[in-house]
Scaffold this motif. Structure first.
Motif, PDB file in Angstrom:
ATOM      1  N   GLU A 121       6.875  44.010  -5.557  1.00  0.00           N
ATOM      2  CA  GLU A 121       7.889  45.071  -5.602  1.00  0.00           C
ATOM      3  C   GLU A 121       9.312  44.546  -5.422  1.00  0.00           C
ATOM      4  O   GLU A 121      10.259  45.342  -5.407  1.00  0.00           O
ATOM      5  CB  GLU A 121       7.580  46.116  -4.515  1.00  0.00           C
ATOM      6  CG  GLU A 121       6.256  46.828  -4.716  1.00  0.00           C
ATOM      7  CD  GLU A 121       5.974  47.849  -3.627  1.00  0.00           C
ATOM      8  OE1 GLU A 121       6.757  47.893  -2.634  1.00  0.00           O
ATOM      9  OE2 GLU A 121       4.987  48.596  -3.746  1.00  0.00           O
ATOM     10  N   GLY A 122       9.468  43.241  -5.294  1.00  0.00           N
ATOM     11  CA  GLY A 122      10.803  42.695  -5.066  1.00  0.00           C
ATOM     12  C   GLY A 122      11.530  42.336  -6.349  1.00  0.00           C
ATOM     13  O   GLY A 122      11.106  42.704  -7.460  1.00  0.00           O
ATOM     14  N   ASP A 123      12.642  41.555  -6.197  1.00  0.00           N
ATOM     15  CA  ASP A 123      13.478  41.185  -7.347  1.00  0.00           C
ATOM     16  C   ASP A 123      13.750  39.685  -7.414  1.00  0.00           C
ATOM     17  O   ASP A 123      14.564  39.236  -8.222  1.00  0.00           O
ATOM     18  CB  ASP A 123      14.831  41.917  -7.277  1.00  0.00           C
ATOM     19  CG  ASP A 123      14.664  43.424  -7.409  1.00  0.00           C
ATOM     20  OD1 ASP A 123      14.024  43.854  -8.377  1.00  0.00           O
ATOM     21  OD2 ASP A 123      15.176  44.144  -6.529  1.00  0.00           O
ATOM     22  N   SER A 124      13.099  38.882  -6.581  1.00  0.00           N
ATOM     23  CA  SER A 124      13.365  37.442  -6.532  1.00  0.00           C
ATOM     24  C   SER A 124      12.354  36.684  -7.385  1.00  0.00           C
ATOM     25  O   SER A 124      11.130  36.848  -7.207  1.00  0.00           O
ATOM     26  CB  SER A 124      13.298  36.946  -5.085  1.00  0.00           C
ATOM     27  OG  SER A 124      13.230  35.530  -5.040  1.00  0.00           O
ATOM     28  N   ALA A 125      12.845  35.839  -8.295  1.00  0.00           N
ATOM     29  CA  ALA A 125      11.956  35.038  -9.127  1.00  0.00           C
ATOM     30  C   ALA A 125      11.158  34.054  -8.281  1.00  0.00           C
ATOM     31  O   ALA A 125       9.978  33.794  -8.552  1.00  0.00           O
ATOM     32  CB  ALA A 125      12.759  34.291 -10.190  1.00  0.00           C
ATOM     33  N   GLU A 126      11.778  33.489  -7.242  1.00  0.00           N
ATOM     34  CA  GLU A 126      11.068  32.538  -6.389  1.00  0.00           C
ATOM     35  C   GLU A 126       9.957  33.235  -5.606  1.00  0.00           C
ATOM     36  O   GLU A 126       8.848  32.713  -5.483  1.00  0.00           O
ATOM     37  CB  GLU A 126      12.048  31.853  -5.432  1.00  0.00           C
ATOM     38  CG  GLU A 126      12.994  30.874  -6.137  1.00  0.00           C
ATOM     39  CD  GLU A 126      13.809  30.044  -5.163  1.00  0.00           C
ATOM     40  OE1 GLU A 126      13.654  30.261  -3.943  1.00  0.00           O
ATOM     41  OE2 GLU A 126      14.580  29.184  -5.612  1.00  0.00           O
ATOM     42  N   GLU A 127      10.245  34.416  -5.077  1.00  0.00           N
ATOM     43  CA  GLU A 127       9.207  35.176  -4.382  1.00  0.00           C
ATOM     44  C   GLU A 127       8.101  35.569  -5.351  1.00  0.00           C
ATOM     45  O   GLU A 127       6.903  35.504  -5.018  1.00  0.00           O
ATOM     46  CB  GLU A 127       9.801  36.431  -3.745  1.00  0.00           C
ATOM     47  CG  GLU A 127      10.652  36.168  -2.522  1.00  0.00           C
ATOM     48  CD  GLU A 127      11.183  37.466  -1.922  1.00  0.00           C
ATOM     49  OE1 GLU A 127      10.869  38.536  -2.478  1.00  0.00           O
ATOM     50  OE2 GLU A 127      11.885  37.388  -0.912  1.00  0.00           O
ATOM     51  N   ALA A 128       8.477  35.965  -6.562  1.00  0.00           N
ATOM     52  CA  ALA A 128       7.498  36.351  -7.568  1.00  0.00           C
ATOM     53  C   ALA A 128       6.573  35.188  -7.894  1.00  0.00           C
ATOM     54  O   ALA A 128       5.358  35.366  -8.078  1.00  0.00           O
ATOM     55  CB  ALA A 128       8.203  36.837  -8.826  1.00  0.00           C
TER      56      ALA A 128
END
Length: 492
Positions: free
Chosen positions: A437-444
């Protein structure tokens, strides 16, 4: 620190004129065309010298001129039906652009010949008043070489044995064939400026000497350029300074070796002439720097595209090591008592920094400096293989920082070139396949890797394959390491 002084033909302990400060000048290009890779080698070498002096704690003031009025510029302008100023402006911008692409730092002072006419005329008048220069009927002004009993001090040449030849013009207006022009009388269609001796323009040997005195004061600590400038250009510069201001122009003279292409002199007639722009359009700056720094700056450099391809692999090895260390540090939970492997890496870091300094203190031995960096890379790779998930976060970061810092002294920018460039589309893939549900490519990326691992453990091959295929469609692959899985860009 030892520096080879061209004037004395030996390495000397470097002692700046003013403690803690270095005033340094390197002759810049004549801006009538794109510079070639041999020029690039010289400017890169002095960029590293400047960077290392700063790394050692010196306050460096670095100046480099642009020769924007010269016969070559005028001839090019006439060929193209343009003004000399238009040609000079175009290739001044082109030169600065290529220096930026190569990672060469801007000088603190970048004087242009056409803007420093007053300083040159002031020096010329001093030389005339002291009897070291004379005006002829045409309005030309010449330096009287035999009036300087020190002439030849830099190049080691005997005035009585010199003959009119390459770059020593024969001219019936001169009192002596060895005399060189300080001021050239105006000719129709050429740029000119008013002077006490009539309209004209400065001679090539005049500008650097005057600008050094004007901006840095004389003598300066270091004056540099290519080996081809030792005679007559730098010899003529130091002669003018001594005769005008009763002191030498520079305490230390440094010169880079010539560049050859696959063992032959670079020339357009041989078809082996390459501009720096041509090379940088095809190869990363870091690889070009590595290739050129593998050879000591005073030695001839043999350039080849095969060697440059090898330097690309060398750059990738540096980048990969730094990336692996940071990845391991990010994914490690170990920050407790150090074990034998940790202590070995810590010692390797200290040794690399000490060896790098020892090599660079010996006349800027960049080949030795690179060897010190790669010894640390080897030790770091061995450590990562042995430590696996038990990597020490602090040591992995310390090793990566040391590699980046030492490489930066050589102008090899690993931070920028190895920075993560994960595509934003990873966010959409993680949302679709793993409920992110986030917006960070690294977290994704982390969410996707975790979801893939869980799917494989549950034998949900369809989901695992869907995640893998979605990642591959974005130009990435999953790479399994001792510290866990990660994403890496596919190699071409």
């Amino acid at each position: 620190m030892l520096i080879y002084n061209t004037k004395n033909h030996r390495k000397e302990e470097f002692v700046p004129i003013e403690p803690g400060k270095v005033r340094m000048y390197v002759c810049g290009p004549t801006v009538y065309d794109q510079i070639h890779i041999g020029n690039g080698r010289t400017f890169l070498a002095f960029d590293v010298i400047r960077r290392y002096l700063t790394y050692k704690g010196y306050e460096v003031t670095f100046a480099q001129n642009l020769t924007d009025v010269d016969d070559k510029i005028i001839n090019r302008a006439n060929e193209q039906g343009r003004t000399a100023a238009e040609v000079a402006d175009e290739f001044s911008k082109a030169f600065i652009e290529q220096m930026h692409r190569l990672g060469v730092l801007d000088p603190d002072i970048r004087p242009r010949a056409t803007r420093e006419i007053d300083a040159m005329q002031e020096m010329i008048q001093i030389l005339i008043d002291k009897g070291h220069a004379y005006v002829v009927d045409s309005g030309d002004v010449y330096f009287a070489v035999r009036s300087d009993d020190r002439y030849g001090v830099l190049s080691g040449r005997d005035v009585d044995q010199l003959r009119v030849g390459a770059r020593v013009e024969e001219n019936t207006d001169k009192r002596d064939p060895l005399d060189f022009a300080l001021w050239k009388a105006a000719k129709p269609g050429e740029p000119s400026w008013p002077s006490p001796w009539g309209d004209g323009r400065p001679g090539w040997h005049t500008e650097c000497c005057a600008m050094i005195h004007h901006y840095l004061g004389t003598p300066i600590d270091i004056h540099g350029g290519g080996q081809d400038l030792v005679f007559p250009h730098h010899e003529n510069e130091t002669a003018q300074a001594w005769c005008a201001w009763d002191d030498e122009l520079a305490r230390t003279w440094m010169h880079t070796g010539m560049l050859r292409v696959e063992g032959e002199k670079m020339s357009k007639s041989l078809g082996n002439f390459y501009t720096l722009k041509e090379v940088l359009d095809k190869y990363p700056a870091g690889a070009v720097r590595i290739l050129m720094l593998q050879t000591h700056y005073r030695s001839p450099l043999d350039f080849s595209f095969e060697r440059l391809d090898g330097a690309v692999g060398t750059l990738e090895r540096l980048q990969t090591c730094v990336k692996n260390l940071r990845w391991a540090a990010h994914n490690s939970a170990q920050d407790g008592e150090l074990n034998d492997a940790d202590r070995a890496l810590g010692a390797a870091i200290d040794t690399a920094v000490a060896d790098f300094t020892t090599q660079m203190d010996d006349d800027f031995n960049t080949a030795g400096g690179l060897a010190a960096i790669f010894a640390l890379v080897t030790a770091a790779n061995t450590y990562l293989d042995q430590a696996g998930a038990d990597t020490s976060t602090a040591l992995a970061l310390r090793a990566s920082d040391a590699i980046v810092e030492l490489a930066d002294v050589l102008g090899i920018q690993l931070d920028r070139e190895s920075a993560s460039d994960l595509p934003a589309e990873l966010v959409d893939l993680a949302r679709a396949q793993a409920g992110y549900e986030g917006d960070s490519a690294e977290e994704a990326a982390e969410v996707l890797l975790q979801a893939r691992q869980e799917a494989r453990a549950a034998k949900n091959w369809a989901l695992a394959d869907a995640i893998r295929d979605g990642i591959a469609a974005l130009g990435l692959i999953v790479e399994d390491t001792a510290a866990g899985a990660r994403l890496r860009a596919k190699k071409d």
